[in-house]
Design a protein around this motif. Structure first.
Motif, PDB file in Angstrom:
ATOM      1  N   UNK A 284      42.886  39.506  62.088  1.00  0.00           N
ATOM      2  CA  UNK A 284      42.052  39.521  61.462  1.00  0.00           C
ATOM      3  C   UNK A 284      42.506  38.711  60.103  1.00  0.00           C
ATOM      4  N   UNK A 285      41.385  39.375  59.325  1.00  0.00           N
ATOM      5  CA  UNK A 285      42.097  39.116  58.105  1.00  0.00           C
ATOM      6  C   UNK A 285      40.292  39.653  57.228  1.00  0.00           C
ATOM      7  N   UNK A 286      40.753  39.946  55.756  1.00  0.00           N
ATOM      8  CA  UNK A 286      40.046  40.316  55.031  1.00  0.00           C
ATOM      9  C   UNK A 286      38.929  38.717  54.229  1.00  0.00           C
ATOM     10  N   UNK A 287      37.854  38.760  54.257  1.00  0.00           N
ATOM     11  CA  UNK A 287      36.443  37.311  54.624  1.00  0.00           C
ATOM     12  C   UNK A 287      36.199  37.684  53.130  1.00  0.00           C
ATOM     13  N   UNK A 288      35.914  38.692  52.164  1.00  0.00           N
ATOM     14  CA  UNK A 288      35.710  37.976  50.877  1.00  0.00           C
ATOM     15  C   UNK A 288      35.784  40.186  50.596  1.00  0.00           C
ATOM     16  N   UNK A 289      35.141  39.844  49.291  1.00  0.00           N
ATOM     17  CA  UNK A 289      35.818  41.672  48.080  1.00  0.00           C
ATOM     18  C   UNK A 289      34.642  41.438  47.010  1.00  0.00           C
ATOM     19  N   UNK A 290      34.647  42.391  47.326  1.00  0.00           N
ATOM     20  CA  UNK A 290      33.264  42.142  46.232  1.00  0.00           C
ATOM     21  C   UNK A 290      32.587  43.552  45.859  1.00  0.00           C
ATOM     22  N   UNK A 291      32.626  43.018  44.126  1.00  0.00           N
ATOM     23  CA  UNK A 291      32.532  43.752  42.855  1.00  0.00           C
ATOM     24  C   UNK A 291      31.866  44.455  42.411  1.00  0.00           C
ATOM     25  N   UNK A 292      31.221  45.460  42.754  1.00  0.00           N
ATOM     26  CA  UNK A 292      29.931  45.769  42.322  1.00  0.00           C
ATOM     27  C   UNK A 292      29.452  46.551  40.238  1.00  0.00           C
ATOM     28  N   UNK A 293      29.631  45.260  40.141  1.00  0.00           N
ATOM     29  CA  UNK A 293      29.813  45.473  38.907  1.00  0.00           C
ATOM     30  C   UNK A 293      28.252  45.951  37.475  1.00  0.00           C
ATOM     31  N   UNK A 294      28.437  46.863  36.638  1.00  0.00           N
ATOM     32  CA  UNK A 294      27.578  47.694  36.211  1.00  0.00           C
ATOM     33  C   UNK A 294      28.303  47.441  34.712  1.00  0.00           C
ATOM     34  N   UNK A 295      27.403  47.732  33.707  1.00  0.00           N
ATOM     35  CA  UNK A 295      27.983  48.751  32.326  1.00  0.00           C
ATOM     36  C   UNK A 295      28.059  49.469  32.120  1.00  0.00           C
ATOM     37  N   UNK A 331      44.086  49.277  37.450  1.00  0.00           N
ATOM     38  CA  UNK A 331      44.385  48.833  38.457  1.00  0.00           C
ATOM     39  C   UNK A 331      43.320  48.127  38.846  1.00  0.00           C
ATOM     40  N   UNK A 332      42.315  47.668  39.063  1.00  0.00           N
ATOM     41  CA  UNK A 332      41.293  46.558  39.789  1.00  0.00           C
ATOM     42  C   UNK A 332      41.614  45.004  38.656  1.00  0.00           C
ATOM     43  N   UNK A 333      42.159  44.889  37.411  1.00  0.00           N
ATOM     44  CA  UNK A 333      42.218  43.525  37.304  1.00  0.00           C
ATOM     45  C   UNK A 333      43.044  42.998  37.765  1.00  0.00           C
ATOM     46  N   UNK A 334      44.162  43.725  38.339  1.00  0.00           N
ATOM     47  CA  UNK A 334      44.961  42.558  39.488  1.00  0.00           C
ATOM     48  C   UNK A 334      44.455  42.460  40.941  1.00  0.00           C
ATOM     49  N   UNK A 335      44.165  43.536  41.505  1.00  0.00           N
ATOM     50  CA  UNK A 335      43.335  42.781  42.232  1.00  0.00           C
ATOM     51  C   UNK A 335      42.219  41.745  42.483  1.00  0.00           C
ATOM     52  N   UNK A 336      41.675  42.119  41.199  1.00  0.00           N
ATOM     53  CA  UNK A 336      40.669  41.234  40.962  1.00  0.00           C
ATOM     54  C   UNK A 336      41.385  39.385  41.228  1.00  0.00           C
ATOM     55  N   UNK A 337      42.895  39.395  40.286  1.00  0.00           N
ATOM     56  CA  UNK A 337      43.801  38.182  40.446  1.00  0.00           C
ATOM     57  C   UNK A 337      44.213  37.820  42.023  1.00  0.00           C
ATOM     58  N   UNK A 338      44.199  39.064  42.419  1.00  0.00           N
ATOM     59  CA  UNK A 338      45.168  38.434  43.327  1.00  0.00           C
ATOM     60  C   UNK A 338      44.238  37.321  44.670  1.00  0.00           C
ATOM     61  N   UNK A 339      43.057  38.638  44.525  1.00  0.00           N
ATOM     62  CA  UNK A 339      41.776  38.235  44.932  1.00  0.00           C
ATOM     63  C   UNK A 339      41.082  36.727  45.265  1.00  0.00           C
ATOM     64  N   UNK A 340      41.073  36.765  43.694  1.00  0.00           N
ATOM     65  CA  UNK A 340      40.875  35.098  43.007  1.00  0.00           C
ATOM     66  C   UNK A 340      41.762  34.329  43.549  1.00  0.00           C
ATOM     67  N   UNK A 341      42.483  34.231  43.960  1.00  0.00           N
ATOM     68  CA  UNK A 341      43.698  33.286  44.522  1.00  0.00           C
ATOM     69  C   UNK A 341      43.708  32.854  45.652  1.00  0.00           C
ATOM     70  N   UNK A 342      42.926  33.546  46.378  1.00  0.00           N
ATOM     71  CA  UNK A 342      42.841  33.959  48.189  1.00  0.00           C
ATOM     72  C   UNK A 342      41.000  32.699  47.746  1.00  0.00           C
ATOM     73  N   UNK A 343      40.143  33.165  46.832  1.00  0.00           N
ATOM     74  CA  UNK A 343      38.695  32.503  46.701  1.00  0.00           C
ATOM     75  C   UNK A 343      38.088  33.288  47.819  1.00  0.00           C
ATOM     76  N   UNK A 344      38.616  35.076  47.387  1.00  0.00           N
ATOM     77  CA  UNK A 344      37.342  36.011  48.422  1.00  0.00           C
ATOM     78  C   UNK A 344      36.947  36.956  47.243  1.00  0.00           C
ATOM     79  N   UNK A 345      36.938  36.600  45.881  1.00  0.00           N
ATOM     80  CA  UNK A 345      36.485  37.809  45.066  1.00  0.00           C
ATOM     81  C   UNK A 345      34.874  36.969  44.738  1.00  0.00           C
ATOM     82  N   UNK A 346      34.187  38.422  44.686  1.00  0.00           N
ATOM     83  CA  UNK A 346      32.863  38.112  44.406  1.00  0.00           C
ATOM     84  C   UNK A 346      32.597  39.537  43.218  1.00  0.00           C
TER      85      UNK A 346
END
Length: 373
Positions: A284-295, A331-346
């Protein structure tokens, strides 16, 4: 491909393969018990076909009886095993061989052993046609195994999905070609829990919230729960290894799920790597990571309003809320970069009506599923 109720199943084991495995088990048991008359105990309902074909292959004198247990509703185990039909007859001083259709977590087996604990049998052994060794965590040896299989939900040859499929002569596996695993990010107040509730229903996913998993394990006094509590009692952080083991247990007992939503985990790159390694071990694998963004100001107002009803002190102090935001960003900034490199960050806009946000999330998921197909 066949359809039972609302699920699609694909061929897994043909009849010849199954019967060969039954014959193998019967021959192994026969070698051990040719000089006595053992009692075979079939476990209903699932083992009726296995018992029937096993007895046709067993060449010596024997007796047979049945017990009936239940721990499944639909596709998943309830974790509570009920004895619906108890074993009959005097077994004192006799050799008993349990004939199980399938052994996975071992909960049903534990109840079976309990049934015989006060019967003064000479010995009892366990024979299972199908065996999910990767998820079995019981303390008893499985003495005879027909076929080891991966942790996937199967039907046929006595096994059912909501009572359908037992009469199939071959075994089918739940079709998970469209499985999708999501990691859901979001600052406090972003609505992760609410959206996860909608997504799990729409896509038949299992929502795994780290907080819920911790509470469950500690409330029920599991070994992992006790271990986590020991760290908390010492004022220490619970190690990543303990957290990932809890998540593994949740995934393993939901082998029927068409995917998972991980909420609150991972929180660090090390945890993300551990999750990737675990999922990879299960194909199996992580297919997508999705961040709910808000002000931030919008979320502060939302949490302060929530704090009036929740009673949570950390939802009633703006300074504490903003500190939580800072911790999330760090904490999330490095994770965002980690998943962006895999093309899985939205990133998805988390402001608006609940239905609107659900629709935005759905567009991301549908896009990922389209790429998969």
């Amino acid at each position: 491909m066949i359809k039972l109720h609302d699920k699609q199943f694909k061929p897994f084991l043909d009849e010849a393969t199954i019967l060969k495995a039954v014959k193998k088990v019967a021959e192994e048991v026969a070698r051990d018990y040719e000089d006595e008359v053992p009692i075979f105990v079939g476990v209903l309902n699932g083992a009726f076909m296995f018992v029937s074909d096993f007895l046709k292959q067993y060449p010596y004198d024997c007796e047979v009886t049945f017990v009936k247990l239940s721990s499944y509703q639909g596709l998943t185990s309830t974790g509570i095993v009920e004895t619906l039909l108890d074993v009959s007859g005097d077994m004192e001083g006799r050799s008993v061989i349990i004939l199980e259709d399938i052994i996975d977590t071992g909960r049903t087996l534990q109840q079976l052993v309990h049934l015989f604990s006060n019967s003064n049998v000479k010995e009892f052994k366990i024979a299972s046609l199908f065996y999910k060794s990767e998820v079995y965590n019981g303390e008893y040896n499985i003495d005879y195994v027909g076929i080891e299989i991966p942790n996937r939900f199967i039907v046929g040859y006595g096994l059912d999905y909501n009572e359908l499929g037992r009469n199939l002569r071959q075994v089918y596996q739940l079709n998970q070609d469209n499985m999708i695993n999501l990691v859901l990010f979001g600052k406090p107040g972003a609505g992760k829990g609410t959206q996860a509730g909608f997504l799990k229903e729409k896509y038949n996913l299992k929502h795994i919230s780290t907080g819920d998993v911790f509470r469950y394990n500690m409330k029920n006094g599991t070994e992992l729960g006790k271990l986590a509590q020991s760290y908390i009692d010492r004022g220490e952080l619970v190690p990543d290894e303990v957290t990932i083991e809890m998540l593994k247990a949740e995934v393993e007992k939901n082998g029927d799920a068409e995917g998972f939503i991980f909420d609150g985990f991972p929180r660090t790159v090390a945890q993300a790597e551990a999750l990737d390694n675990f999922l990879e071990s299960r194909d199996m694998k992580v297919d997508a990571t999705i961040a709910l963004e808000a002000d931030d100001d919008v979320l502060v107002a939302r949490l302060l309003e929530r704090g009036k009803d929740s009673g949570r002190s950390d939802d009633q102090d703006e300074a504490k809320i903003r500190n939580r935001f800072d911790e999330y960003n760090e904490k999330t900034a490095p994770l965002k970069e980690y998943y962006q490199k895999q093309g899985k960050f939205y990133a998805v806009n988390g402001i608006g009506e609940i239905s609107e946000i659900t629709e935005r999330l759905g567009e991301v998921i549908e896009g990922v599923l389209k790429v998969q197909s």
